[in-house]
Write a protein that holds these residues in place. Structure first.
Motif, PDB file in Angstrom:
ATOM      1  N   UNK A 119      -8.853  44.110  45.398  1.00  0.00           N
ATOM      2  CA  UNK A 119      -7.701  44.494  44.598  1.00  0.00           C
ATOM      3  C   UNK A 119      -6.769  43.291  44.518  1.00  0.00           C
ATOM      4  N   UNK A 120      -5.595  43.476  43.954  1.00  0.00           N
ATOM      5  CA  UNK A 120      -4.613  42.387  43.943  1.00  0.00           C
ATOM      6  C   UNK A 120      -4.343  41.939  45.375  1.00  0.00           C
ATOM      7  N   UNK A 121      -4.197  42.900  46.280  1.00  0.00           N
ATOM      8  CA  UNK A 121      -4.065  42.650  47.707  1.00  0.00           C
ATOM      9  C   UNK A 121      -5.106  43.500  48.414  1.00  0.00           C
ATOM     10  N   UNK A 122      -5.845  42.898  49.324  1.00  0.00           N
ATOM     11  CA  UNK A 122      -6.857  43.639  50.083  1.00  0.00           C
ATOM     12  C   UNK A 122      -6.767  43.233  51.541  1.00  0.00           C
ATOM     13  N   UNK A 123      -6.608  44.219  52.407  1.00  0.00           N
ATOM     14  CA  UNK A 123      -6.642  43.978  53.842  1.00  0.00           C
ATOM     15  C   UNK A 123      -8.026  44.386  54.327  1.00  0.00           C
TER      16      UNK A 123
ATOM     17  N   UNK B 138      -2.858  47.646  46.386  1.00  0.00           N
ATOM     18  CA  UNK B 138      -3.268  47.316  47.750  1.00  0.00           C
ATOM     19  C   UNK B 138      -4.453  48.187  48.143  1.00  0.00           C
ATOM     20  N   UNK B 139      -5.529  47.533  48.552  1.00  0.00           N
ATOM     21  CA  UNK B 139      -6.711  48.254  49.022  1.00  0.00           C
ATOM     22  C   UNK B 139      -7.021  47.829  50.443  1.00  0.00           C
ATOM     23  N   UNK B 140      -7.709  48.696  51.150  1.00  0.00           N
ATOM     24  CA  UNK B 140      -8.122  48.432  52.523  1.00  0.00           C
ATOM     25  C   UNK B 140      -9.633  48.527  52.588  1.00  0.00           C
ATOM     26  N   UNK B 141     -10.234  47.615  53.345  1.00  0.00           N
ATOM     27  CA  UNK B 141     -11.681  47.623  53.514  1.00  0.00           C
ATOM     28  C   UNK B 141     -11.988  47.493  54.995  1.00  0.00           C
TER      29      UNK B 141
ATOM     30  N   UNK C 117      -1.003  48.736  59.912  1.00  0.00           N
ATOM     31  CA  UNK C 117      -0.785  47.359  59.488  1.00  0.00           C
ATOM     32  C   UNK C 117      -0.563  47.293  57.977  1.00  0.00           C
ATOM     33  N   UNK C 118      -1.276  48.126  57.226  1.00  0.00           N
ATOM     34  CA  UNK C 118      -1.118  48.093  55.767  1.00  0.00           C
ATOM     35  C   UNK C 118       0.296  48.503  55.365  1.00  0.00           C
ATOM     36  N   UNK C 119       0.847  49.483  56.042  1.00  0.00           N
ATOM     37  CA  UNK C 119       2.210  49.913  55.723  1.00  0.00           C
ATOM     38  C   UNK C 119       3.224  48.844  56.145  1.00  0.00           C
ATOM     39  N   UNK C 120       3.005  48.212  57.296  1.00  0.00           N
ATOM     40  CA  UNK C 120       3.889  47.121  57.723  1.00  0.00           C
ATOM     41  C   UNK C 120       3.808  45.952  56.748  1.00  0.00           C
ATOM     42  N   UNK C 121       2.596  45.604  56.328  1.00  0.00           N
ATOM     43  CA  UNK C 121       2.416  44.504  55.384  1.00  0.00           C
ATOM     44  C   UNK C 121       3.173  44.786  54.092  1.00  0.00           C
TER      45      UNK C 121
ATOM     46  N   UNK D  17       5.097  50.911  70.583  1.00  0.00           N
ATOM     47  CA  UNK D  17       3.848  51.191  69.876  1.00  0.00           C
ATOM     48  C   UNK D  17       2.972  49.947  69.785  1.00  0.00           C
ATOM     49  N   UNK D  18       3.397  48.891  70.409  1.00  0.00           N
ATOM     50  CA  UNK D  18       2.601  47.676  70.391  1.00  0.00           C
ATOM     51  C   UNK D  18       3.309  46.598  71.171  1.00  0.00           C
ATOM     52  N   UNK D  19       2.670  45.488  71.246  1.00  0.00           N
ATOM     53  CA  UNK D  19       3.270  44.342  71.900  1.00  0.00           C
ATOM     54  C   UNK D  19       3.492  43.268  70.862  1.00  0.00           C
ATOM     55  N   UNK D  20       4.491  42.466  71.088  1.00  0.00           N
ATOM     56  CA  UNK D  20       4.788  41.393  70.153  1.00  0.00           C
ATOM     57  C   UNK D  20       3.940  40.184  70.484  1.00  0.00           C
ATOM     58  N   UNK D  21       3.553  39.370  69.567  1.00  0.00           N
ATOM     59  CA  UNK D  21       3.774  39.565  68.138  1.00  0.00           C
ATOM     60  C   UNK D  21       2.802  40.595  67.577  1.00  0.00           C
ATOM     61  N   UNK D  22       3.283  41.341  66.597  1.00  0.00           N
ATOM     62  CA  UNK D  22       2.428  42.329  65.957  1.00  0.00           C
ATOM     63  C   UNK D  22       1.433  41.602  65.057  1.00  0.00           C
ATOM     64  N   UNK D  23       0.201  41.620  65.460  1.00  0.00           N
ATOM     65  CA  UNK D  23      -0.855  40.992  64.676  1.00  0.00           C
ATOM     66  C   UNK D  23      -2.064  41.912  64.698  1.00  0.00           C
ATOM     67  N   UNK D  24      -2.886  41.757  63.745  1.00  0.00           N
ATOM     68  CA  UNK D  24      -4.120  42.528  63.701  1.00  0.00           C
ATOM     69  C   UNK D  24      -5.255  41.585  63.335  1.00  0.00           C
ATOM     70  N   UNK D  25      -6.426  41.958  63.736  1.00  0.00           N
ATOM     71  CA  UNK D  25      -7.607  41.165  63.426  1.00  0.00           C
ATOM     72  C   UNK D  25      -8.060  41.539  62.023  1.00  0.00           C
ATOM     73  N   UNK D  26      -7.231  41.145  61.055  1.00  0.00           N
ATOM     74  CA  UNK D  26      -7.443  41.565  59.670  1.00  0.00           C
ATOM     75  C   UNK D  26      -7.340  40.356  58.762  1.00  0.00           C
ATOM     76  N   UNK D  27      -8.191  40.321  57.801  1.00  0.00           N
ATOM     77  CA  UNK D  27      -8.200  39.264  56.799  1.00  0.00           C
ATOM     78  C   UNK D  27      -7.503  39.787  55.550  1.00  0.00           C
ATOM     79  N   UNK D  28      -6.592  39.001  55.017  1.00  0.00           N
ATOM     80  CA  UNK D  28      -5.913  39.368  53.779  1.00  0.00           C
ATOM     81  C   UNK D  28      -6.477  38.550  52.643  1.00  0.00           C
ATOM     82  N   UNK D  29      -6.861  39.218  51.596  1.00  0.00           N
ATOM     83  CA  UNK D  29      -7.345  38.545  50.406  1.00  0.00           C
ATOM     84  C   UNK D  29      -6.359  38.848  49.295  1.00  0.00           C
TER      85      UNK D  29
END
Length: 177
Positions: free
Chosen positions: A76-80, A118-121, A101-105, A41-53
Motif C-alpha cells: 500500500x502507500x504505507x505497509x508495515x 496503511x496495510x499490515x503484512x 505499532x500500526x496505531x502508534x505509527x 505496556x512496554x519498555x523504552x525505546x518503543x521499537x518493533x521488529x517491523x519493516x516499513x515500506x
C-alpha cells in the motif's frame, strides 16, 4: 490548584483529571476491581521488529512483481511488515503487537494517514494455533485469499498473513529464498 504567577495575579486553575479519575474509580469499583493508575505496556525505546515500506509514485518493477508476487500485490502507500523467520512460530501476541505499532505509527505522522493507505503484512512460516486463537480473541476473521495468503478482516487497517511454508513455490522465488 492555583498559584500566583510572576506578575502577582492568580494563575489559571489546573485540574489533575487522571489522578482524580483513578481515585474515584478505586473508591467506586473496590473491591470488585483493582484500579491501577499507571500500567507499563512496554519498555523504552518503543521499537518493533517491523519493516516499513513507503510507496513512492513509481511503479513496482516487473522483476519484483515476479519474485515477490504475493507481497507486491498487497503493498500500500504505507505497509508495515512483521517478519517471523522460517525457524520461528507465529505466536501469542504477535498480531497484537503489530496492531499496536500500526496505531502508534499512524498517530506519530505529521500528516493524517487514511486507514485505506496503511496495510499490515505478517510474513510467517505457518498459521499456528496461538496466532489463530489471538485472531478469535480480537474478533478478527481469516478468509483465505489464495493458497498461503490470508486476509485478516475486522481491524482498522487491511491486514494480510502470508504463510511462507505454503508460498515456497516456483511462482514465488523471492519468498522461497
Amino acid at each position: 490548584m492555583s498559584s500566583p504567577d510572576d506578575g502577582g495575579t492568580p494563575a489559571r486553575t489546573r485540574t489533575w483529571w487522571h489522578p482524580l479519575l483513578v481515585r474515584l474509580l478505586e473508591h467506586e469499583l473496590s473491591p470488585a476491581f483493582e484500579v491501577r493508575d499507571e500500567v507499563r505496556v512496554g519498555t523504552l525505546p518503543l521499537r518493533a521488529d517491523i519493516l516499513l515500506v513507503g510507496r513512492g509514485a513509481a511503479e513496482i518493477p516487473d522483476s519484483a512483481r515476479r519474485s515477490f508476487r504475493a507481497l507486491t500485490e498487497r503493498l500500500n502507500r504505507w505497509t508495515l511488515i512483521e517478519f517471523k523467520s522460517p525457524v520461528d512460530v507465529l505466536g501469542r501476541g504477535d498480531l497484537g503487537r503489530l496492531l499496536g505499532v500500526s496505531h502508534l505509527f499512524e498517530a506519530q505522522q505529521p500528516d493524517n494517514i487514511l486507514a485505506s493507505e496503511l496495510s499490515l503484512v505478517v510474513l510467517g512460516p505457518a498459521l499456528a494455533g496461538p496466532f489463530a486463537v489471538d485472531l478469535q480473541h480480537l474478533g478478527l476473521h481469516l478468509p483465505e485469499d489464495e493458497p498461503g495468503v490470508w486476509r485478516i478482516e475486522g481491524g482498522l487497517f487491511t491486514t494480510w498473513l502470508l504463510e511462507l511454508d505454503r508460498l515456497t513455490r516456483p511462482d514465488e522465488p523471492g519468498l522461497t529464498v
